[in-house]
Design a protein around this motif. Structure first.
Motif, PDB file in Angstrom:
ATOM      1  N   ARG B   9      48.129  35.026  36.523  1.00 16.80           N
ATOM      2  CA  ARG B   9      48.940  35.802  36.452  1.00 16.80           C
ATOM      3  C   ARG B   9      49.351  36.071  34.477  1.00 16.80           C
ATOM      4  O   ARG B   9      49.453  37.207  34.206  1.00 16.80           O
ATOM      5  CB  ARG B   9      49.818  36.676  37.279  1.00 16.80           C
ATOM      6  N   TYR B  35      38.732  44.785  31.153  1.00 15.75           N
ATOM      7  CA  TYR B  35      39.102  45.120  29.700  1.00 15.75           C
ATOM      8  C   TYR B  35      40.512  44.047  29.368  1.00 15.75           C
ATOM      9  O   TYR B  35      41.160  43.763  30.080  1.00 15.75           O
ATOM     10  CB  TYR B  35      40.227  46.591  30.784  1.00 15.75           C
ATOM     11  N   GLN B  37      44.105  45.050  27.536  1.00 18.59           N
ATOM     12  CA  GLN B  37      45.058  46.546  26.905  1.00 18.59           C
ATOM     13  C   GLN B  37      46.177  45.850  25.736  1.00 18.59           C
ATOM     14  O   GLN B  37      46.579  45.064  26.435  1.00 18.59           O
ATOM     15  CB  GLN B  37      45.276  47.066  28.461  1.00 18.59           C
ATOM     16  N   GLY B  42      44.830  51.063  23.912  1.00 21.49           N
ATOM     17  CA  GLY B  42      44.658  51.559  25.095  1.00 21.49           C
ATOM     18  C   GLY B  42      43.908  50.977  25.720  1.00 21.49           C
ATOM     19  O   GLY B  42      44.158  49.408  25.532  1.00 21.49           O
ATOM     20  N   LEU B  43      42.778  51.061  26.712  1.00 20.73           N
ATOM     21  CA  LEU B  43      41.978  50.168  27.332  1.00 20.73           C
ATOM     22  C   LEU B  43      40.880  49.873  27.140  1.00 20.73           C
ATOM     23  O   LEU B  43      40.336  51.158  26.519  1.00 20.73           O
ATOM     24  CB  LEU B  43      42.036  50.543  29.113  1.00 20.73           C
ATOM     25  N   LEU B  45      36.964  47.921  27.176  1.00 19.05           N
ATOM     26  CA  LEU B  45      35.864  46.626  27.641  1.00 19.05           C
ATOM     27  C   LEU B  45      35.736  46.857  26.873  1.00 19.05           C
ATOM     28  O   LEU B  45      35.202  46.419  25.984  1.00 19.05           O
ATOM     29  CB  LEU B  45      35.486  48.194  28.367  1.00 19.05           C
ATOM     30  N   PHE B  90      42.688  43.124  32.565  1.00 14.71           N
ATOM     31  CA  PHE B  90      42.648  43.503  33.581  1.00 14.71           C
ATOM     32  C   PHE B  90      41.295  44.121  34.014  1.00 14.71           C
ATOM     33  O   PHE B  90      40.698  44.036  33.585  1.00 14.71           O
ATOM     34  CB  PHE B  90      43.067  45.765  33.450  1.00 14.71           C
ATOM     35  N   ARG B  99      29.036  52.965  37.877  1.00 12.92           N
ATOM     36  CA  ARG B  99      29.111  52.538  36.754  1.00 12.92           C
ATOM     37  C   ARG B  99      30.037  53.895  36.537  1.00 12.92           C
ATOM     38  O   ARG B  99      31.373  53.386  35.287  1.00 12.92           O
ATOM     39  CB  ARG B  99      28.528  52.473  34.934  1.00 12.92           C
ATOM     40  N   ASP B 101      32.048  55.907  37.990  1.00 12.99           N
ATOM     41  CA  ASP B 101      32.921  56.462  39.431  1.00 12.99           C
ATOM     42  C   ASP B 101      34.182  56.085  39.218  1.00 12.99           C
ATOM     43  O   ASP B 101      34.610  55.461  37.974  1.00 12.99           O
ATOM     44  CB  ASP B 101      31.800  55.980  40.436  1.00 12.99           C
ATOM     45  N   THR B 102      34.682  55.886  39.640  1.00 16.23           N
ATOM     46  CA  THR B 102      36.700  56.034  39.370  1.00 16.23           C
ATOM     47  C   THR B 102      36.825  54.900  39.578  1.00 16.23           C
ATOM     48  O   THR B 102      36.336  54.066  40.495  1.00 16.23           O
ATOM     49  CB  THR B 102      37.485  57.081  40.694  1.00 16.23           C
ATOM     50  N   GLN B 103      37.279  54.053  38.546  1.00 14.14           N
ATOM     51  CA  GLN B 103      37.250  52.685  38.320  1.00 14.14           C
ATOM     52  C   GLN B 103      39.304  52.418  39.126  1.00 14.14           C
ATOM     53  O   GLN B 103      40.246  53.061  38.853  1.00 14.14           O
ATOM     54  CB  GLN B 103      37.754  52.084  37.133  1.00 14.14           C
ATOM     55  N   TYR B 104      39.078  51.631  39.875  1.00 13.55           N
ATOM     56  CA  TYR B 104      40.140  50.391  40.339  1.00 13.55           C
ATOM     57  C   TYR B 104      40.687  49.597  39.905  1.00 13.55           C
ATOM     58  O   TYR B 104      40.463  48.860  39.429  1.00 13.55           O
ATOM     59  CB  TYR B 104      40.295  51.066  42.207  1.00 13.55           C
ATOM     60  N   PHE B 105      41.735  49.416  39.740  1.00 11.77           N
ATOM     61  CA  PHE B 105      42.446  48.184  39.056  1.00 11.77           C
ATOM     62  C   PHE B 105      43.620  46.915  39.499  1.00 11.77           C
ATOM     63  O   PHE B 105      43.935  47.517  40.400  1.00 11.77           O
ATOM     64  CB  PHE B 105      43.295  48.443  37.265  1.00 11.77           C
ATOM     65  N   GLY B 106      42.589  45.457  39.039  1.00  7.91           N
ATOM     66  CA  GLY B 106      43.429  44.894  39.518  1.00  7.91           C
ATOM     67  C   GLY B 106      45.354  44.706  38.686  1.00  7.91           C
ATOM     68  O   GLY B 106      46.152  45.935  37.803  1.00  7.91           O
ATOM     69  N   PRO B 107      45.930  43.990  39.100  1.00  6.09           N
ATOM     70  CA  PRO B 107      47.290  43.444  38.732  1.00  6.09           C
ATOM     71  C   PRO B 107      47.621  43.076  37.457  1.00  6.09           C
ATOM     72  O   PRO B 107      48.783  43.583  36.745  1.00  6.09           O
ATOM     73  CB  PRO B 107      47.848  42.857  39.751  1.00  6.09           C
TER      74      PRO B 107
END
Lengths: 111, 114
Positions: B9, B35, B37, B42-43, B45, B90, B99, B101-107
């Motif tokens: 982390r 990604y 940041q 911003g983010l 890729l 991230f 590719r 579709d909605t993306q969900y992120f880790g911590p």
């Protein structure tokens, strides 16, 4: 180049007010939009999405509005709470390409 | 959190050293992403993967490599870290499997290169 952007980098509201966060996009071919919330020290969290065949979509206390005529997207948060304080950013999807993220608006809620 | 974990982390390293960041998912999603940041950007890729051993470059891939030998793990390697690679990294997955579709992120992983 084309990108997704936000009108204001910061927004300050009082607890209980309604908040409106705006986002402009430049590519009329974009067909899918997502709002994310990012709290300090955490990863972006999905809030709500909308496809280009819709003008409005509602979730729990949040509403996303899409105006394709002026290529504008907004996120409305009803009865804003201190826990809503975070950075909000929109993401744009153009068919066949990856998501493009905006830079974010920092929402500060004071009680 | 879509079953995504990132390790470590936090990491502090020195310029010129190799660094590997790990992303692990538990839900067998096909697409995974890395990604970075940074303030004012911003983010962005770095690389993404569309299956085991299938990867492609993103917007800011220079200085980074990736590997995916198992569905659940996506590794990001900085072969020789530089100070410009100090950032928060991230990992994300596409729950819908595509590719776009909605993306969900880790911590996230906070990396500091001295």
């Amino acid at each position: 180049g084309e990108s997704v952007g936000l009108h204001l980098p910061t927004l300050s509201v009082q607890e209980g007010d309604n908040s409106i966060i705006n986002c402009a996009y430049s590519n009329s071919a974009s067909d899918y939009f997502i709002w994310y919330k990012q709290e300090s020290g955490k990863g972006p969290q999905f809030i709500i999405d909308i496809r280009s065949n819709m003008d409005k979509r509602q979730g729990q206390r949040v509403t996303v509005l899409l105006n394709k005529t002026v290529k504008h997207l907004s996120l409305q948060i009803a009865a804003t709470q201190p826990g809503d304080s975070a950075v909000y950013f929109c993401a744009e999807n153009r068919a066949g390409t990856a998501l493009i993220f905006g830079k974010g608006t920092t929402l500060s809620v004071s009680s | 959190d879509a079953g995504i974990t990132q390790s470590p982390r936090h990491k502090v390293t020195e310029t010129g050293t190799p660094v590997t960041l790990r992303c692990h998912q538990t839900e067998n999603h096909r697409y995974m992403y890395w990604y970075r940041q940074d303030p004012g950007h911003g983010l962005r890729l770095i690389h993404y993967s569309y299956g085991v051993k299938d990867t492609d470059k993103g917007e800011v891939s220079d200085g980074y490599s990736v590997s995916r030998s198992k569905t659940e793990d996506f590794l990001l390697t900085l072969e020789s870290a530089t100070s410009s690679q100090t950032s928060v990294y991230f990992c994300a997955i596409s729950e819908g499997g595509g590719r776009t579709d909605t993306q969900y992120f880790g911590p996230g992983t906070r990396l500091t290169v001295l």
